[in-house]
Write a protein that holds these residues in place. Structure first.
Motif, mmCIF file in Angstrom:
data_model
loop_
_atom_site.group_PDB
_atom_site.id
_atom_site.type_symbol
_atom_site.label_atom_id
_atom_site.label_comp_id
_atom_site.label_asym_id
_atom_site.label_seq_id
_atom_site.Cartn_x
_atom_site.Cartn_y
_atom_site.Cartn_z
ATOM 1 N N GLY A 1 40.828 45.780 36.531
ATOM 2 C CA GLY A 1 41.402 46.679 37.718
ATOM 3 C C GLY A 1 42.814 46.889 37.864
ATOM 4 O O GLY A 1 43.416 48.221 38.043
ATOM 5 N N GLU A 2 43.648 45.808 37.421
ATOM 6 C CA GLU A 2 45.102 45.920 37.609
ATOM 7 C C GLU A 2 45.465 46.898 36.407
ATOM 8 O O GLU A 2 46.340 47.705 36.527
ATOM 9 C CB GLU A 2 45.917 44.699 37.506
ATOM 10 C CG GLU A 2 45.506 43.811 38.848
ATOM 11 C CD GLU A 2 46.578 44.272 40.074
ATOM 12 O OE1 GLU A 2 47.474 45.140 39.860
ATOM 13 O OE2 GLU A 2 46.075 43.958 41.108
ATOM 14 N N LEU B 1 41.434 54.894 43.569
ATOM 15 C CA LEU B 1 41.737 53.805 42.923
ATOM 16 C C LEU B 1 43.043 53.210 43.465
ATOM 17 O O LEU B 1 43.042 52.011 43.601
ATOM 18 C CB LEU B 1 41.406 53.913 41.496
ATOM 19 C CG LEU B 1 42.057 52.420 40.425
ATOM 20 C CD1 LEU B 1 40.969 51.510 40.832
ATOM 21 C CD2 LEU B 1 41.791 53.092 39.099
ATOM 22 N N THR C 1 41.994 43.347 43.615
ATOM 23 C CA THR C 1 41.785 43.908 42.231
ATOM 24 C C THR C 1 41.550 42.929 41.416
ATOM 25 O O THR C 1 42.366 41.784 41.166
ATOM 26 C CB THR C 1 43.111 44.749 42.125
ATOM 27 O OG1 THR C 1 43.625 45.457 43.310
ATOM 28 C CG2 THR C 1 42.925 45.477 40.850
ATOM 29 N N THR C 2 40.712 43.286 40.538
ATOM 30 C CA THR C 2 40.351 42.226 39.354
ATOM 31 C C THR C 2 41.494 42.575 38.063
ATOM 32 O O THR C 2 42.296 43.401 38.295
ATOM 33 C CB THR C 2 38.993 42.753 38.738
ATOM 34 O OG1 THR C 2 39.113 43.927 38.074
ATOM 35 C CG2 THR C 2 38.087 42.604 39.611
ATOM 36 N N LEU D 1 36.419 46.708 39.240
ATOM 37 C CA LEU D 1 37.705 46.956 39.660
ATOM 38 C C LEU D 1 38.248 46.085 40.700
ATOM 39 O O LEU D 1 39.321 45.799 40.580
ATOM 40 C CB LEU D 1 37.883 48.276 39.803
ATOM 41 C CG LEU D 1 37.478 49.303 38.500
ATOM 42 C CD1 LEU D 1 37.694 50.955 38.903
ATOM 43 C CD2 LEU D 1 38.224 49.088 37.318
ATOM 44 N N PHE D 2 37.352 45.727 41.553
ATOM 45 C CA PHE D 2 37.637 45.143 42.735
ATOM 46 C C PHE D 2 36.561 44.020 43.280
ATOM 47 O O PHE D 2 35.371 44.199 42.869
ATOM 48 C CB PHE D 2 37.910 46.112 44.194
ATOM 49 C CG PHE D 2 38.774 47.059 43.942
ATOM 50 C CD1 PHE D 2 40.070 46.776 44.237
ATOM 51 C CD2 PHE D 2 38.563 48.619 43.569
ATOM 52 C CE1 PHE D 2 41.046 47.840 43.988
ATOM 53 C CE2 PHE D 2 39.318 49.445 43.283
ATOM 54 C CZ PHE D 2 40.486 49.313 43.552
ATOM 55 N N ALA E 1 43.783 50.147 45.742
ATOM 56 C CA ALA E 1 44.813 48.738 45.063
ATOM 57 C C ALA E 1 45.936 48.690 45.921
ATOM 58 O O ALA E 1 46.236 47.386 46.261
ATOM 59 C CB ALA E 1 45.146 49.291 43.765
ATOM 60 N N VAL F 1 44.609 50.379 37.209
ATOM 61 C CA VAL F 1 45.588 50.903 38.171
ATOM 62 C C VAL F 1 46.822 51.529 37.570
ATOM 63 O O VAL F 1 47.361 52.467 37.811
ATOM 64 C CB VAL F 1 45.625 50.119 39.437
ATOM 65 C CG1 VAL F 1 46.906 50.386 40.348
ATOM 66 C CG2 VAL F 1 44.502 49.911 40.172
ATOM 67 N N ARG G 1 44.375 47.430 49.719
ATOM 68 C CA ARG G 1 43.572 46.430 49.557
ATOM 69 C C ARG G 1 42.667 46.294 50.669
ATOM 70 O O ARG G 1 42.227 45.561 51.390
ATOM 71 C CB ARG G 1 44.013 44.882 49.732
ATOM 72 C CG ARG G 1 45.129 44.843 48.359
ATOM 73 C CD ARG G 1 45.656 43.596 48.036
ATOM 74 N NE ARG G 1 46.426 43.458 46.765
ATOM 75 C CZ ARG G 1 46.097 43.683 45.669
ATOM 76 N NH1 ARG G 1 44.941 43.865 45.411
ATOM 77 N NH2 ARG G 1 47.190 43.180 44.667
#
Length: 131
Positions: free
Chosen positions: A61-62, A9, A57-58, A47-48, A13, A65, A16
């Motif tokens: 998702g951020e 993950l 990253t959504t 998440l992405f 992130a 992370v 990318r």
């Protein structure tokens, strides 16, 4: 979910890019992609955002992370604690002195301690006394 998934993950992130993240993690790109998809399915969130040219990253998702980084940092701390427990001459050593003495003692002691105990992480503390 496991620690390996958290490494994947974070790699995606940071880079990318799934191919570069797979290279960083020493796995094939399909393996990494499948694990990220399984993680998204397990969590029930994306998440992405993936396009042919970009990986973003959504918002959720951020957040994930950030949590993954903290979890892996704590796991690292656990390993450090275990390593220190195996070697009594390693780990953290807290040395405190009154402020009036610290400026005289610390400069003389620190080099000797560092030379004698190179695996020690020295933490210097100046403490005031309370009357």
């Amino acid at each position: 979910m496991n620690l390996r998934d958290l490494h994947y993950l974070i790699a995606v992130a940071d880079l990318r890019n799934f191919s570069q993240a797979a290279d960083r993690c020493c796995v094939s790109q399909p393996t990494l992609s499948n694990q990220i998809s399984k993680l998204e399915d397990t969590l029930g969130v994306r998440l992405f955002e993936r396009t042919n040219k970009r990986v973003m990253t959504t918002d959720i998702g951020e957040q994930m992370v950030a949590h993954a980084r903290r979890i892996l940092a704590e796991v690292g701390n656990m390993h450090e604690i275990a390593t220190s427990a195996q070697d009594p001459l390693a780990g953290k050593f807290r040395l405190g002195a009154f402020p009036t003495l610290a400026s005289y003692l610390f400069p003389a002691l620190v080099p000797d301690i560092a030379t004698a105990l190179p695996r020690i992480k020295l933490i210097l503390v100046e403490e005031k006394t309370q009357v």
